[in-house]
Write a protein that holds these residues in place. Structure first.
Motif, PDB file in Angstrom:
ATOM      1  N   HIS A 186      -6.615   1.035  -5.782  1.00 32.94           N
ATOM      2  CA  HIS A 186      -7.021   1.528  -4.464  1.00 32.94           C
ATOM      3  C   HIS A 186      -7.892   0.511  -3.719  1.00 32.94           C
ATOM      4  CE1 HIS A 186      -7.894   4.318  -1.301  1.00 32.94           C
ATOM      5  NE2 HIS A 186      -9.173   4.334  -1.568  1.00 32.94           N
ATOM      6  N   ARG A 204      -2.792   3.544  -0.929  1.00 30.06           N
ATOM      7  CA  ARG A 204      -2.694   2.622  -2.076  1.00 30.06           C
ATOM      8  C   ARG A 204      -3.366   3.304  -3.276  1.00 30.06           C
ATOM      9  NH1 ARG A 204      -2.980  -3.758  -2.621  1.00 30.06           N
ATOM     10  NH2 ARG A 204      -1.907  -3.762  -0.628  1.00 30.06           N
ATOM     11  N   SER A 232      -6.518  -4.091  -1.802  1.00 23.16           N
ATOM     12  CA  SER A 232      -6.121  -4.699  -0.525  1.00 23.16           C
ATOM     13  C   SER A 232      -7.320  -5.376   0.119  1.00 23.16           C
ATOM     14  CB  SER A 232      -5.576  -3.629   0.421  1.00 23.16           C
ATOM     15  OG  SER A 232      -5.362  -4.185   1.699  1.00 23.16           O
ATOM     16  N   THR A 270      -4.263   1.729   3.594  1.00 20.28           N
ATOM     17  CA  THR A 270      -5.040   1.508   2.367  1.00 20.28           C
ATOM     18  C   THR A 270      -5.306   2.834   1.649  1.00 20.28           C
ATOM     19  OG1 THR A 270      -6.148  -0.258   3.592  1.00 20.28           O
ATOM     20  CG2 THR A 270      -7.080   0.318   1.448  1.00 20.28           C
ATOM     21  N   SER A 282       0.838  -1.210   0.000  1.00 18.55           N
ATOM     22  CA  SER A 282       0.000   0.000   0.000  1.00 18.55           C
ATOM     23  C   SER A 282       0.866   1.250   0.000  1.00 18.55           C
ATOM     24  CB  SER A 282      -0.918   0.012   1.231  1.00 18.55           C
ATOM     25  OG  SER A 282      -1.884  -0.988   1.116  1.00 18.55           O
TER      26      SER A 282
END
Lengths: 145, 310
Positions: B114, B127, B117, B124, B42
């Motif tokens: 995005h 990311r 995860s 996150t 991330s």
């Protein structure tokens, strides 16, 4: 972004990730219950308990569920960190299987997971490969009206 | 050109400190969970996104200023109220960019990162995509420039918008006060957005103001009886940042390459993720329909005999 800032950022990322891995241990391995639960999550249309055979790698990091009901196919599972990733393979003809020194490997057409390896005893390995061959045979047979 | 700071660049140290704080809170009370490799991916995606953004900045700034200088209807100036107006308009544009990011595969190819995860924590939020420059997202902001707001102001408020969205990526906060939940995007609303449960798919696209979701019918509240599960409907099997960044682009390329008709090639780009000419894969609409049918089947089914073994 200056080079020193970039390198510093990489080091910071590594430190934060290391702290995360130290604080949150990941001892969980795949179990039959976990395999069934996650396969059901990905493949809610399947009646897994009645129509499936489960094979779990000795390392507990991967598993295969052979689906024997109306939806013939195979679900391949891998532990990714502390989570599980499932791939439902409905066309087994598109998957290459090979026996390795420690078990069996599956080559699948998936950019994020091109190969799944399972450590299995000889008996389990043969059993899984036989089941896979039966599925492949059933998939490649022409359907007659 | 107005010289304004880049809010997200300034906020990076605070992001790192808050991630560590959430990690420690989660370690102590279990309300947040991290995984080392997932966190690493991330944060590397966030770093790569900054580099990619810097590489494409000149093009976007140049293009935005060209539109503003040649097509602006009004000269809005730089008063404080213009910043406030820009914030609201940019948030509206963000809503549509984000919505199209889920409903058009071309834009999804960039945004999918995005959502890749299976964890939901402050890392996150970092990311982020590396390939946003290859999508038509900027077109949604053109009306703001044409209205007459200087692009530097729009980029500045967009940075503040992104900073706002950082703190909502957490499970450590359950619900905010009711009035706040009604007006603003919150951890609860955004958990729904990141969930891959069929019930929650394609919902809550807002950046800051929930009014857009309520207005355009995409609001779904978080239900206590159904916990959010995070990730994609087909999760990625890797932590490799390069594979994470480019997997959907490769998928599109392969689909377009193997398509037989030009119409299908176009639809592989413009249709929702999961669309195929033969319906062999599932879009989020199909997943939700199948779920609704299963739910209806469960309700109409006769009660089953109780298995004594259970």
């Amino acid at each position: 972004m200056p080079l020193f800032q970039f390198i510093g950022s990489i080091i910071a990322v590594a430190i934060v990730a290391w702290i995360a891995s130290r604080l949150f241990h990941n001892p969980n391995k795949l179990t039959v219950d976990r395999v069934i639960r996650n396969t059901a999550r990905y493949c809610p249309h399947l009646n897994l308990e009645a129509n499936s055979e489960v094979f779990i790698s000795e390392a507990g990091d991967s598993a295969a569920v052979v689906l024997l009901g109306d939806h013939k196919g195979i679900a391949l599972l891998t532990a990714l960190g502390d989570r599980v990733v499932v791939r439902e393979i409905t066309e087994t003809t598109k998957v290459k299987t090979m026996k390795t020194k420690t078990g069996v490997a599956f080559d699948i057409d998936d950019f994020t997971q091109p190969k799944i390896e399972m450590q299995l005893q000889e008996d389990a390995c043969n059993s899984l490969l036989n089941a896979f061959q039966r599925l492949t045979k059933s998939h490649s047979e022409p359907v007659h009206a | 050109m107005l010289d304004l700071p880049e809010p997200t660049q300034l906020a990076v140290p605070a992001f790192t400190i808050l991630i560590l704080a959430e990690m420690i809170i989660g370690w102590k009370n279990g309300r947040a969970r991290y995984e080392g490799k997932d966190t690493m991916t991330s944060m590397l995606m966030g770093l790569g996104s900054t580099v990619a953004g810097a590489l494409s900045a000149a093009f976007f700034i140049g293009f935005s200023y060209w539109v503003w200088q040649n097509f602006a209807i009004f000269d809005m100036g730089t008063a404080l109220w213009v910043f406030a107006l820009a914030f609201v308009l940019d948030d509206f544009a963000y809503y549509w960019i984000h919505r199209m990011g889920h409903r058009m595969r071309w834009m999804w190819a960039a945004h999918v990162i995005h959502h890749s995860s299976q964890h939901y924590n402050l890392s996150t939020a970092l990311r982020q995509t590396w390939t946003g420059a290859f999508t038509p997202g900027i077109l949604f902001k053109l009306p703001i420039f044409i209205l007459g707001i200087e692009p530097a102001i729009v980029f500045f408020v967009a940075g503040i918008n992104l900073i706002y969205q950082f703190w909502i990526h957490t499970e450590a906060i359950d619900k905010m006060p009711r009035w706040f939940e009604y007006l603003f995007n919150t951890p609860s609303h955004h958990r729904v957005h990141h969930a891959n449960n069929p019930r929650y798919l394609d919902a809550n696209y807002a950046g800051v103001f929930m009014a857009w979701d309520r207005l355009f019918g995409s609001f779904i509240p978080e239900e206590k009886e159904e916990a959010c599960r995070y990730g994609l409907v087909t999760d990625l099997g890797t932590f490799n940042p390069l594979r994470v960044a480019f997997h959907e682009w490769l998928g599109i390329f392969k689909d377009i390459w193997s398509a037989k008709r030009w119409k299908d090639r176009a639809l592989f780009l413009l249709s929702p993720p999961g669309w195929t000419p033969d319906g062999s894969r599932m879009t989020s609409d199909m997943i939700r329909t199948a779920w609704l049918e299963r739910e209806a089947g469960k309700k109409s089914a006769k009660p089953e005999a109780i298995n004594p073994a259970e």
